[in-house]
Design a protein around this motif. Structure first.
Motif, PDB file in Angstrom:
ATOM      1  N   ARG A  52      -7.341   4.176 -13.627  1.00  0.00           N
ATOM      2  CA  ARG A  52      -6.557   5.321 -14.092  1.00  0.00           C
ATOM      3  C   ARG A  52      -5.952   6.074 -12.907  1.00  0.00           C
ATOM      4  O   ARG A  52      -6.612   6.335 -11.903  1.00  0.00           O
ATOM      5  CB  ARG A  52      -7.434   6.258 -14.916  1.00  0.00           C
ATOM      6  N   LEU A  53      -4.673   6.430 -13.052  1.00  0.00           N
ATOM      7  CA  LEU A  53      -3.956   7.210 -12.044  1.00  0.00           C
ATOM      8  C   LEU A  53      -3.376   8.438 -12.717  1.00  0.00           C
ATOM      9  O   LEU A  53      -2.709   8.329 -13.749  1.00  0.00           O
ATOM     10  CB  LEU A  53      -2.832   6.375 -11.414  1.00  0.00           C
ATOM     11  N   ARG A  54      -3.624   9.619 -12.135  1.00  0.00           N
ATOM     12  CA  ARG A  54      -3.064  10.862 -12.673  1.00  0.00           C
ATOM     13  C   ARG A  54      -2.171  11.493 -11.621  1.00  0.00           C
ATOM     14  O   ARG A  54      -2.587  11.679 -10.468  1.00  0.00           O
ATOM     15  CB  ARG A  54      -4.174  11.842 -13.069  1.00  0.00           C
ATOM     16  N   LEU A  55      -0.960  11.883 -12.041  1.00  0.00           N
ATOM     17  CA  LEU A  55      -0.020  12.573 -11.171  1.00  0.00           C
ATOM     18  C   LEU A  55       0.959  13.353 -12.028  1.00  0.00           C
ATOM     19  O   LEU A  55       1.041  13.141 -13.238  1.00  0.00           O
ATOM     20  CB  LEU A  55       0.719  11.599 -10.253  1.00  0.00           C
ATOM     21  N   ALA A  56       1.717  14.251 -11.398  1.00  0.00           N
ATOM     22  CA  ALA A  56       2.606  15.129 -12.161  1.00  0.00           C
ATOM     23  C   ALA A  56       4.007  14.551 -12.326  1.00  0.00           C
ATOM     24  O   ALA A  56       4.649  14.745 -13.356  1.00  0.00           O
ATOM     25  CB  ALA A  56       2.691  16.500 -11.492  1.00  0.00           C
ATOM     26  N   HIS A  57       4.513  13.878 -11.308  1.00  0.00           N
ATOM     27  CA  HIS A  57       5.899  13.383 -11.360  1.00  0.00           C
ATOM     28  C   HIS A  57       6.125  12.432 -10.193  1.00  0.00           C
ATOM     29  O   HIS A  57       5.228  12.239  -9.347  1.00  0.00           O
ATOM     30  CB  HIS A  57       6.897  14.547 -11.314  1.00  0.00           C
ATOM     31  N   LEU A  58       7.329  11.874 -10.138  1.00  0.00           N
ATOM     32  CA  LEU A  58       7.699  10.962  -9.051  1.00  0.00           C
ATOM     33  C   LEU A  58       8.860  11.502  -8.225  1.00  0.00           C
ATOM     34  O   LEU A  58       9.470  10.749  -7.462  1.00  0.00           O
ATOM     35  CB  LEU A  58       8.068   9.589  -9.622  1.00  0.00           C
ATOM     36  N   ARG A  59       9.160  12.783  -8.345  1.00  0.00           N
ATOM     37  CA  ARG A  59      10.244  13.339  -7.544  1.00  0.00           C
ATOM     38  C   ARG A  59       9.891  13.240  -6.059  1.00  0.00           C
ATOM     39  O   ARG A  59       8.837  13.667  -5.625  1.00  0.00           O
ATOM     40  CB  ARG A  59      10.485  14.797  -7.912  1.00  0.00           C
ATOM     41  N   GLY A  60      10.784  12.662  -5.290  1.00  0.00           N
ATOM     42  CA  GLY A  60      10.558  12.509  -3.862  1.00  0.00           C
ATOM     43  C   GLY A  60       9.515  11.470  -3.510  1.00  0.00           C
ATOM     44  O   GLY A  60       9.051  11.426  -2.359  1.00  0.00           O
ATOM     45  N   ALA A  61       9.132  10.623  -4.474  1.00  0.00           N
ATOM     46  CA  ALA A  61       8.072   9.652  -4.221  1.00  0.00           C
ATOM     47  C   ALA A  61       8.521   8.610  -3.209  1.00  0.00           C
ATOM     48  O   ALA A  61       9.642   8.094  -3.263  1.00  0.00           O
ATOM     49  CB  ALA A  61       7.662   8.966  -5.525  1.00  0.00           C
ATOM     50  N   GLY A  62       7.631   8.276  -2.304  1.00  0.00           N
ATOM     51  CA  GLY A  62       7.889   7.219  -1.340  1.00  0.00           C
ATOM     52  C   GLY A  62       7.453   5.861  -1.874  1.00  0.00           C
ATOM     53  O   GLY A  62       6.971   5.727  -3.003  1.00  0.00           O
ATOM     54  N   ARG A  63       7.595   4.863  -1.017  1.00  0.00           N
ATOM     55  CA  ARG A  63       7.308   3.487  -1.432  1.00  0.00           C
ATOM     56  C   ARG A  63       5.849   3.313  -1.835  1.00  0.00           C
ATOM     57  O   ARG A  63       5.545   2.650  -2.831  1.00  0.00           O
ATOM     58  CB  ARG A  63       7.669   2.535  -0.292  1.00  0.00           C
ATOM     59  N   ALA A  64       4.930   3.933  -1.081  1.00  0.00           N
ATOM     60  CA  ALA A  64       3.514   3.751  -1.378  1.00  0.00           C
ATOM     61  C   ALA A  64       3.160   4.322  -2.751  1.00  0.00           C
ATOM     62  O   ALA A  64       2.421   3.693  -3.521  1.00  0.00           O
ATOM     63  CB  ALA A  64       2.664   4.407  -0.294  1.00  0.00           C
ATOM     64  N   LEU A  65       3.700   5.508  -3.072  1.00  0.00           N
ATOM     65  CA  LEU A  65       3.392   6.104  -4.369  1.00  0.00           C
ATOM     66  C   LEU A  65       3.982   5.272  -5.501  1.00  0.00           C
ATOM     67  O   LEU A  65       3.338   5.085  -6.540  1.00  0.00           O
ATOM     68  CB  LEU A  65       3.911   7.539  -4.424  1.00  0.00           C
ATOM     69  N   ARG A  66       5.170   4.763  -5.307  1.00  0.00           N
ATOM     70  CA  ARG A  66       5.773   3.933  -6.360  1.00  0.00           C
ATOM     71  C   ARG A  66       4.988   2.638  -6.553  1.00  0.00           C
ATOM     72  O   ARG A  66       4.826   2.160  -7.686  1.00  0.00           O
ATOM     73  CB  ARG A  66       7.239   3.660  -6.034  1.00  0.00           C
ATOM     74  N   LEU A  67       4.472   2.076  -5.478  1.00  0.00           N
ATOM     75  CA  LEU A  67       3.614   0.899  -5.612  1.00  0.00           C
ATOM     76  C   LEU A  67       2.329   1.240  -6.356  1.00  0.00           C
ATOM     77  O   LEU A  67       1.852   0.474  -7.198  1.00  0.00           O
ATOM     78  CB  LEU A  67       3.283   0.334  -4.228  1.00  0.00           C
ATOM     79  N   LEU A  68       1.787   2.395  -6.049  1.00  0.00           N
ATOM     80  CA  LEU A  68       0.567   2.842  -6.718  1.00  0.00           C
ATOM     81  C   LEU A  68       0.794   2.977  -8.216  1.00  0.00           C
ATOM     82  O   LEU A  68      -0.029   2.535  -9.037  1.00  0.00           O
ATOM     83  CB  LEU A  68       0.117   4.167  -6.106  1.00  0.00           C
ATOM     84  N   VAL A  69       1.920   3.587  -8.596  1.00  0.00           N
ATOM     85  CA  VAL A  69       2.237   3.747 -10.024  1.00  0.00           C
ATOM     86  C   VAL A  69       2.464   2.385 -10.681  1.00  0.00           C
ATOM     87  O   VAL A  69       2.018   2.133 -11.812  1.00  0.00           O
ATOM     88  CB  VAL A  69       3.473   4.649 -10.184  1.00  0.00           C
ATOM     89  N   ARG A  70       3.127   1.503  -9.967  1.00  0.00           N
ATOM     90  CA  ARG A  70       3.448   0.186 -10.543  1.00  0.00           C
ATOM     91  C   ARG A  70       2.192  -0.639 -10.802  1.00  0.00           C
ATOM     92  O   ARG A  70       2.108  -1.368 -11.798  1.00  0.00           O
ATOM     93  CB  ARG A  70       4.379  -0.565  -9.598  1.00  0.00           C
ATOM     94  N   HIS A  71       1.211  -0.538  -9.921  1.00  0.00           N
ATOM     95  CA  HIS A  71       0.054  -1.421 -10.012  1.00  0.00           C
ATOM     96  C   HIS A  71      -1.186  -0.753 -10.599  1.00  0.00           C
ATOM     97  O   HIS A  71      -2.162  -1.452 -10.901  1.00  0.00           O
ATOM     98  CB  HIS A  71      -0.279  -1.992  -8.628  1.00  0.00           C
ATOM     99  N   GLY A  72      -1.187   0.590 -10.757  1.00  0.00           N
ATOM    100  CA  GLY A  72      -2.307   1.226 -11.429  1.00  0.00           C
ATOM    101  C   GLY A  72      -2.362   0.783 -12.882  1.00  0.00           C
ATOM    102  O   GLY A  72      -1.335   0.569 -13.524  1.00  0.00           O
ATOM    103  N   ARG A  73      -3.543   0.635 -13.419  1.00  0.00           N
ATOM    104  CA  ARG A  73      -3.673   0.043 -14.750  1.00  0.00           C
ATOM    105  C   ARG A  73      -3.404   1.026 -15.872  1.00  0.00           C
ATOM    106  O   ARG A  73      -2.990   0.625 -16.957  1.00  0.00           O
ATOM    107  CB  ARG A  73      -5.089  -0.538 -14.912  1.00  0.00           C
ATOM    108  N   GLN A  74      -3.665   2.309 -15.647  1.00  0.00           N
ATOM    109  CA  GLN A  74      -3.458   3.317 -16.695  1.00  0.00           C
ATOM    110  C   GLN A  74      -2.920   4.587 -16.054  1.00  0.00           C
ATOM    111  O   GLN A  74      -3.518   5.122 -15.121  1.00  0.00           O
ATOM    112  CB  GLN A  74      -4.763   3.619 -17.439  1.00  0.00           C
ATOM    113  N   LEU A  75      -1.802   5.065 -16.559  1.00  0.00           N
ATOM    114  CA  LEU A  75      -1.134   6.230 -15.977  1.00  0.00           C
ATOM    115  C   LEU A  75      -1.280   7.430 -16.907  1.00  0.00           C
ATOM    116  O   LEU A  75      -1.141   7.317 -18.129  1.00  0.00           O
ATOM    117  CB  LEU A  75       0.352   5.925 -15.758  1.00  0.00           C
ATOM    118  N   GLU A  76      -1.561   8.588 -16.326  1.00  0.00           N
ATOM    119  CA  GLU A  76      -1.597   9.849 -17.062  1.00  0.00           C
ATOM    120  C   GLU A  76      -0.837  10.898 -16.262  1.00  0.00           C
ATOM    121  O   GLU A  76      -0.821  10.852 -15.025  1.00  0.00           O
ATOM    122  CB  GLU A  76      -3.043  10.309 -17.304  1.00  0.00           C
TER     123      GLU A  76
END
Length: 291
Positions: free
Chosen positions: A77-101
């Motif tokens: 599970r990954l929890r975050l507020a938004h992707l504004r200004g997200a870098g490559r690492a955060l986008r990879l984290l969102v892409r590969h995390g199994r459950q997003l909140e």
């Protein structure tokens, strides 16, 4: 498998605290907190909730490490507020995390057009953890998600002690000033009214220097206020001057009955925010809104 929560500001951190307090103890052992050290100061309670090594400041190296863990299938599970200004690492984290909140980000839930969150970037039905200070004024796009209530961010003045939002609030202490000015979009429209505000003042600077809007002078007895304004608002009976800021909701909930709240939104502010504040002004005689 670990859970990861990203806290870029005090609202995200308070949401993470409340979710964590509601979790079974077994789940609490496997959650990593990534926090922004330039905008957050962790409290002793936070260090108990996320003991080392389960808390890390957001940094390119820590983000790269967590993104790698996600690619290896180790992040659930990954929890975050938004992707504004997200870098490559955060986008990879969102892409590969199994459950997003998703986590509350402040005023965006009250805007027809949110600034930080792009709802269309996320799948419909995702869990969305929201504070419920003014649930009747939530924008329609929130219905795209599975909204989960965190309770009010700001417990009303006179409520039971012990429930706070972010840093601890001080009850029953009379602050050494009469007017609190919260630097935020729209307050520049109130400079012409400033001659009528009682001194001494305390000015709360905007945390981002490039976004500071207050252009009025300060008298010798006036000062800037260190720390979050919510810490001095509970029971405050003086004047609060604020623009487009979540501190407005804090003042409405925390200030005493003798307070006077002066609000100026930018003219181009979201129509739903204008609706919220105008309806509040009808109900709350402490509130005056610059048209």
């Amino acid at each position: 498998m670990v859970q990861v929560v990203l806290a870029f500001n005090a609202i995200h951190l308070e949401a993470a605290r409340r979710i964590r307090h509601s979790q079974p103890a077994a789940q609490q052992e496997w959650e990593v907190l990534l926090y922004e050290p330039s905008r957050l100061a962790l409290e002793a309670g936070d260090r108990r909730l996320w003991p080392w090594p389960w808390r890390w400041p957001i940094h390119p190296l820590t983000m790269a490490a967590v993104a790698l863990a996600a690619r290896l299938g180790l992040v659930g599970r990954l929890r975050l507020a938004h992707l504004r200004g997200a870098g490559r690492a955060l986008r990879l984290l969102v892409r590969h995390g199994r459950q997003l909140e998703l986590l509350d980000d402040g005023l965006d839930q009250y805007r027809f057009q949110p600034r930080a969150l792009d709802p269309q970037m996320f799948a419909a039905g995702l869990p969305y953890w929201l504070f419920c200070d003014r649930p009747a004024h939530r924008a329609p796009w929130c219905a795209r998600f599975d909204c989960r209530e965190l309770g009010p961010l700001f417990e009303p003045h006179g409520s039971a002690e012990g429930v706070t939002a972010g840093p601890a609030q001080t009850a029953g202490v009379v602050p050494p000033f009469r007017t609190l000015i919260v630097d935020s979009p729209g307050v520049e429209r109130l400079v012409a009214e400033a001659d009528h505000w009682p001194h001494p003042w305390r000015l709360v600077p905007h945390p981002v220097a490039a976004k500071r809007h207050w252009i009025g002078p300060l008298a010798p007895e006036d000062q800037t206020l260190g720390g979050p304004p919510e810490a001095v608002l509970r029971g405050f009976g003086g004047m609060v001057v604020v623009g487009e800021s979540l501190v407005l909701l804090a003042a409405l909930s925390l200030c005493g009955p003798g307070a006077r709240l002066v609000v100026a939104l930018p003219r181009q502010a979201d129509a739903n925010l204008w609706r919220l504040i105008r309806e509040e002004a009808v109900r709350d005689t402490r509130l005056w809104v610059l048209p």
